[in-house]
Design a protein around this motif. Structure first.
Motif, PDB file in Angstrom:
ATOM      1  N   GLY A   4       0.817  -1.209   0.000  1.00 40.84           N
ATOM      2  CA  GLY A   4       0.000   0.000   0.000  1.00 40.84           C
ATOM      3  C   GLY A   4       0.849   1.256   0.000  1.00 40.84           C
ATOM      4  O   GLY A   4       0.557   2.226  -0.699  1.00 40.84           O
ATOM      5  N   SER A   5       1.914   1.249   0.779  1.00 40.24           N
ATOM      6  CA  SER A   5       2.786   2.425   0.815  1.00 40.24           C
ATOM      7  C   SER A   5       3.541   2.603  -0.495  1.00 40.24           C
ATOM      8  O   SER A   5       3.762   3.729  -0.949  1.00 40.24           O
ATOM      9  CB  SER A   5       3.756   2.339   1.990  1.00 40.24           C
ATOM     10  OG  SER A   5       4.641   1.254   1.811  1.00 40.24           O
ATOM     11  N   VAL A   6       3.922   1.491  -1.121  1.00 41.73           N
ATOM     12  CA  VAL A   6       4.598   1.592  -2.420  1.00 41.73           C
ATOM     13  C   VAL A   6       3.634   2.129  -3.471  1.00 41.73           C
ATOM     14  O   VAL A   6       3.977   2.986  -4.279  1.00 41.73           O
ATOM     15  CB  VAL A   6       5.178   0.217  -2.841  1.00 41.73           C
ATOM     16  CG1 VAL A   6       5.621   0.225  -4.288  1.00 41.73           C
ATOM     17  CG2 VAL A   6       6.324  -0.161  -1.939  1.00 41.73           C
ATOM     18  N   GLN A   7       2.401   1.636  -3.458  1.00 38.77           N
ATOM     19  CA  GLN A   7       1.416   2.056  -4.451  1.00 38.77           C
ATOM     20  C   GLN A   7       1.078   3.535  -4.286  1.00 38.77           C
ATOM     21  O   GLN A   7       0.796   4.218  -5.268  1.00 38.77           O
ATOM     22  CB  GLN A   7       0.158   1.220  -4.327  1.00 38.77           C
ATOM     23  CG  GLN A   7      -0.846   1.480  -5.427  1.00 38.77           C
ATOM     24  CD  GLN A   7      -2.054   0.568  -5.323  1.00 38.77           C
ATOM     25  OE1 GLN A   7      -2.239  -0.102  -4.320  1.00 38.77           O
ATOM     26  NE2 GLN A   7      -2.857   0.561  -6.352  1.00 38.77           N
ATOM     27  N   ASN A   8       1.123   4.040  -3.084  1.00 42.74           N
ATOM     28  CA  ASN A   8       0.802   5.445  -2.846  1.00 42.74           C
ATOM     29  C   ASN A   8       2.015   6.357  -2.959  1.00 42.74           C
ATOM     30  O   ASN A   8       1.881   7.563  -2.793  1.00 42.74           O
ATOM     31  CB  ASN A   8       0.154   5.604  -1.468  1.00 42.74           C
ATOM     32  CG  ASN A   8      -1.217   4.966  -1.432  1.00 42.74           C
ATOM     33  OD1 ASN A   8      -1.918   4.928  -2.433  1.00 42.74           O
ATOM     34  ND2 ASN A   8      -1.587   4.446  -0.275  1.00 42.74           N
ATOM     35  N   SER A   9       3.188   5.812  -3.249  1.00 45.35           N
ATOM     36  CA  SER A   9       4.385   6.643  -3.352  1.00 45.35           C
ATOM     37  C   SER A   9       4.352   7.474  -4.636  1.00 45.35           C
ATOM     38  O   SER A   9       3.692   7.139  -5.616  1.00 45.35           O
ATOM     39  CB  SER A   9       5.650   5.784  -3.319  1.00 45.35           C
ATOM     40  OG  SER A   9       5.750   5.030  -4.503  1.00 45.35           O
ATOM     41  N   GLN A  10       5.083   8.570  -4.621  1.00 45.90           N
ATOM     42  CA  GLN A  10       5.111   9.495  -5.760  1.00 45.90           C
ATOM     43  C   GLN A  10       5.739   8.843  -6.992  1.00 45.90           C
ATOM     44  O   GLN A  10       5.265   9.017  -8.108  1.00 45.90           O
ATOM     45  CB  GLN A  10       5.895  10.759  -5.371  1.00 45.90           C
ATOM     46  CG  GLN A  10       5.861  11.854  -6.397  1.00 45.90           C
ATOM     47  CD  GLN A  10       4.479  12.480  -6.506  1.00 45.90           C
ATOM     48  OE1 GLN A  10       3.584  12.232  -5.703  1.00 45.90           O
ATOM     49  NE2 GLN A  10       4.312  13.307  -7.516  1.00 45.90           N
ATOM     50  N   ALA A  11       6.814   8.055  -6.822  1.00 51.34           N
ATOM     51  CA  ALA A  11       7.490   7.418  -7.958  1.00 51.34           C
ATOM     52  C   ALA A  11       6.565   6.413  -8.646  1.00 51.34           C
ATOM     53  O   ALA A  11       6.526   6.333  -9.877  1.00 51.34           O
ATOM     54  CB  ALA A  11       8.755   6.727  -7.481  1.00 51.34           C
ATOM     55  N   PHE A  12       5.813   5.665  -7.854  1.00 50.88           N
ATOM     56  CA  PHE A  12       4.889   4.691  -8.445  1.00 50.88           C
ATOM     57  C   PHE A  12       3.773   5.404  -9.199  1.00 50.88           C
ATOM     58  O   PHE A  12       3.366   4.966 -10.274  1.00 50.88           O
ATOM     59  CB  PHE A  12       4.300   3.790  -7.348  1.00 50.88           C
ATOM     60  CG  PHE A  12       3.407   2.709  -7.894  1.00 50.88           C
ATOM     61  CD1 PHE A  12       3.949   1.535  -8.380  1.00 50.88           C
ATOM     62  CD2 PHE A  12       2.030   2.880  -7.920  1.00 50.88           C
ATOM     63  CE1 PHE A  12       3.132   0.538  -8.884  1.00 50.88           C
ATOM     64  CE2 PHE A  12       1.210   1.890  -8.427  1.00 50.88           C
ATOM     65  CZ  PHE A  12       1.757   0.719  -8.911  1.00 50.88           C
ATOM     66  N   GLN A  13       3.278   6.498  -8.651  1.00 51.92           N
ATOM     67  CA  GLN A  13       2.217   7.255  -9.313  1.00 51.92           C
ATOM     68  C   GLN A  13       2.696   7.800 -10.659  1.00 51.92           C
ATOM     69  O   GLN A  13       1.970   7.759 -11.657  1.00 51.92           O
ATOM     70  CB  GLN A  13       1.740   8.406  -8.417  1.00 51.92           C
ATOM     71  CG  GLN A  13       1.091   7.962  -7.122  1.00 51.92           C
ATOM     72  CD  GLN A  13      -0.216   7.224  -7.352  1.00 51.92           C
ATOM     73  OE1 GLN A  13      -0.919   7.471  -8.316  1.00 51.92           O
ATOM     74  NE2 GLN A  13      -0.529   6.309  -6.453  1.00 51.92           N
ATOM     75  N   GLN A  14       3.943   8.287 -10.705  1.00 48.75           N
ATOM     76  CA  GLN A  14       4.487   8.801 -11.959  1.00 48.75           C
ATOM     77  C   GLN A  14       4.673   7.689 -12.980  1.00 48.75           C
ATOM     78  O   GLN A  14       4.385   7.862 -14.165  1.00 48.75           O
ATOM     79  CB  GLN A  14       5.814   9.508 -11.713  1.00 48.75           C
ATOM     80  CG  GLN A  14       5.674  10.818 -10.987  1.00 48.75           C
ATOM     81  CD  GLN A  14       7.019  11.429 -10.653  1.00 48.75           C
ATOM     82  OE1 GLN A  14       8.051  10.786 -10.790  1.00 48.75           O
ATOM     83  NE2 GLN A  14       7.000  12.679 -10.195  1.00 48.75           N
ATOM     84  N   ALA A  63       3.026   4.848 -13.147  1.00 45.90           N
ATOM     85  CA  ALA A  63       1.706   4.397 -13.585  1.00 45.90           C
ATOM     86  C   ALA A  63       1.098   5.394 -14.572  1.00 45.90           C
ATOM     87  O   ALA A  63       0.456   4.994 -15.550  1.00 45.90           O
ATOM     88  CB  ALA A  63       0.790   4.210 -12.384  1.00 45.90           C
ATOM     89  N   ALA A  64       1.303   6.680 -14.334  1.00 43.90           N
ATOM     90  CA  ALA A  64       0.765   7.692 -15.239  1.00 43.90           C
ATOM     91  C   ALA A  64       1.455   7.638 -16.600  1.00 43.90           C
ATOM     92  O   ALA A  64       0.811   7.763 -17.641  1.00 43.90           O
ATOM     93  CB  ALA A  64       0.922   9.073 -14.618  1.00 43.90           C
ATOM     94  N   SER A  65       2.766   7.437 -16.616  1.00 41.39           N
ATOM     95  CA  SER A  65       3.481   7.371 -17.894  1.00 41.39           C
ATOM     96  C   SER A  65       3.107   6.105 -18.657  1.00 41.39           C
ATOM     97  O   SER A  65       3.025   6.111 -19.887  1.00 41.39           O
ATOM     98  CB  SER A  65       4.986   7.447 -17.686  1.00 41.39           C
ATOM     99  OG  SER A  65       5.444   6.276 -17.048  1.00 41.39           O
ATOM    100  N   LYS A  66       2.855   5.036 -17.952  1.00 42.81           N
ATOM    101  CA  LYS A  66       2.432   3.792 -18.597  1.00 42.81           C
ATOM    102  C   LYS A  66       1.026   3.944 -19.179  1.00 42.81           C
ATOM    103  O   LYS A  66       0.741   3.468 -20.271  1.00 42.81           O
ATOM    104  CB  LYS A  66       2.479   2.639 -17.586  1.00 42.81           C
ATOM    105  CG  LYS A  66       2.084   1.308 -18.119  1.00 42.81           C
ATOM    106  CD  LYS A  66       3.138   0.752 -19.010  1.00 42.81           C
ATOM    107  CE  LYS A  66       2.774  -0.672 -19.411  1.00 42.81           C
ATOM    108  NZ  LYS A  66       3.670  -1.212 -20.383  1.00 42.81           N
ATOM    109  N   ALA A  67       0.153   4.623 -18.460  1.00 39.72           N
ATOM    110  CA  ALA A  67      -1.227   4.803 -18.903  1.00 39.72           C
ATOM    111  C   ALA A  67      -1.315   5.758 -20.091  1.00 39.72           C
ATOM    112  O   ALA A  67      -2.228   5.645 -20.914  1.00 39.72           O
ATOM    113  CB  ALA A  67      -2.087   5.309 -17.759  1.00 39.72           C
ATOM    114  N   SER A  68      -0.371   6.677 -20.201  1.00 36.70           N
ATOM    115  CA  SER A  68      -0.422   7.641 -21.306  1.00 36.70           C
ATOM    116  C   SER A  68      -0.027   7.011 -22.627  1.00 36.70           C
ATOM    117  O   SER A  68      -0.246   7.586 -23.686  1.00 36.70           O
ATOM    118  CB  SER A  68       0.472   8.836 -21.007  1.00 36.70           C
ATOM    119  OG  SER A  68       1.834   8.445 -21.046  1.00 36.70           O
ATOM    120  N   GLY A  69       0.560   5.828 -22.596  1.00 35.89           N
ATOM    121  CA  GLY A  69       0.894   5.121 -23.824  1.00 35.89           C
ATOM    122  C   GLY A  69       2.220   5.522 -24.429  1.00 35.89           C
ATOM    123  O   GLY A  69       2.481   5.247 -25.592  1.00 35.89           O
ATOM    124  N   SER A  70       3.066   6.185 -23.676  1.00 35.14           N
ATOM    125  CA  SER A  70       4.337   6.641 -24.232  1.00 35.14           C
ATOM    126  C   SER A  70       5.293   5.484 -24.508  1.00 35.14           C
ATOM    127  O   SER A  70       6.144   5.577 -25.376  1.00 35.14           O
ATOM    128  CB  SER A  70       4.997   7.635 -23.281  1.00 35.14           C
ATOM    129  OG  SER A  70       5.278   6.996 -22.049  1.00 35.14           O
TER     130      SER A  70
END
Length: 106
Positions: free
Chosen positions: A24-34, A36-43
């Motif tokens: 849970g702490s890893v999933q809520n970390s800033q690095a994981f959020q970034q 996940a966002a870059s993966k979702a954007s399709g880059s």
């Protein structure tokens, strides 16, 4: 016996809860959020053609390295066989029907 089973269940529950907290702490970390966002954007999504092209490059480089290794071994083998047999290959006199041991043992 019932005490040992109860202890095992308590340890398993504590272990599961601690894993839940860690992930849970890893999933809520800033690095994981970034990430996940870059993966979702399709880059970083590649098309099938791009994937096949990159796989072909890997296979081609492997085949080239393999053929270079074989030609180097054949050159070394020819150079070493000319010294003692007067120009004949050391393999031509084998009586094993073309099969030669890789370890050098008969």
């Amino acid at each position: 016996m019932k005490q040992s089973k109860a202890l095992k269940w308590q340890l398993a529950a504590c272990g599961a809860f601690s894993m839940f907290l860690i992930f849970g702490s890893v999933q809520n970390s800033q690095a994981f959020q970034q990430a996940a966002a870059s993966k979702a954007s399709g880059s970083s999504v590649q098309s099938i053609d791009q994937q096949l092209e990159s796989e072909d490059d890997v296979v081609d480089s492997w085949a080239e390295q393999r053929s270079n290794g074989r030609s180097n071994r054949n050159t070394d083998r020819q150079e070493s066989s000319y010294g003692s047999t007067g120009g004949q290959s050391a393999e031509s006199g084998s009586t094993s029907g073309g099969l030669k041991s890789q370890t050098g043992r008969s």
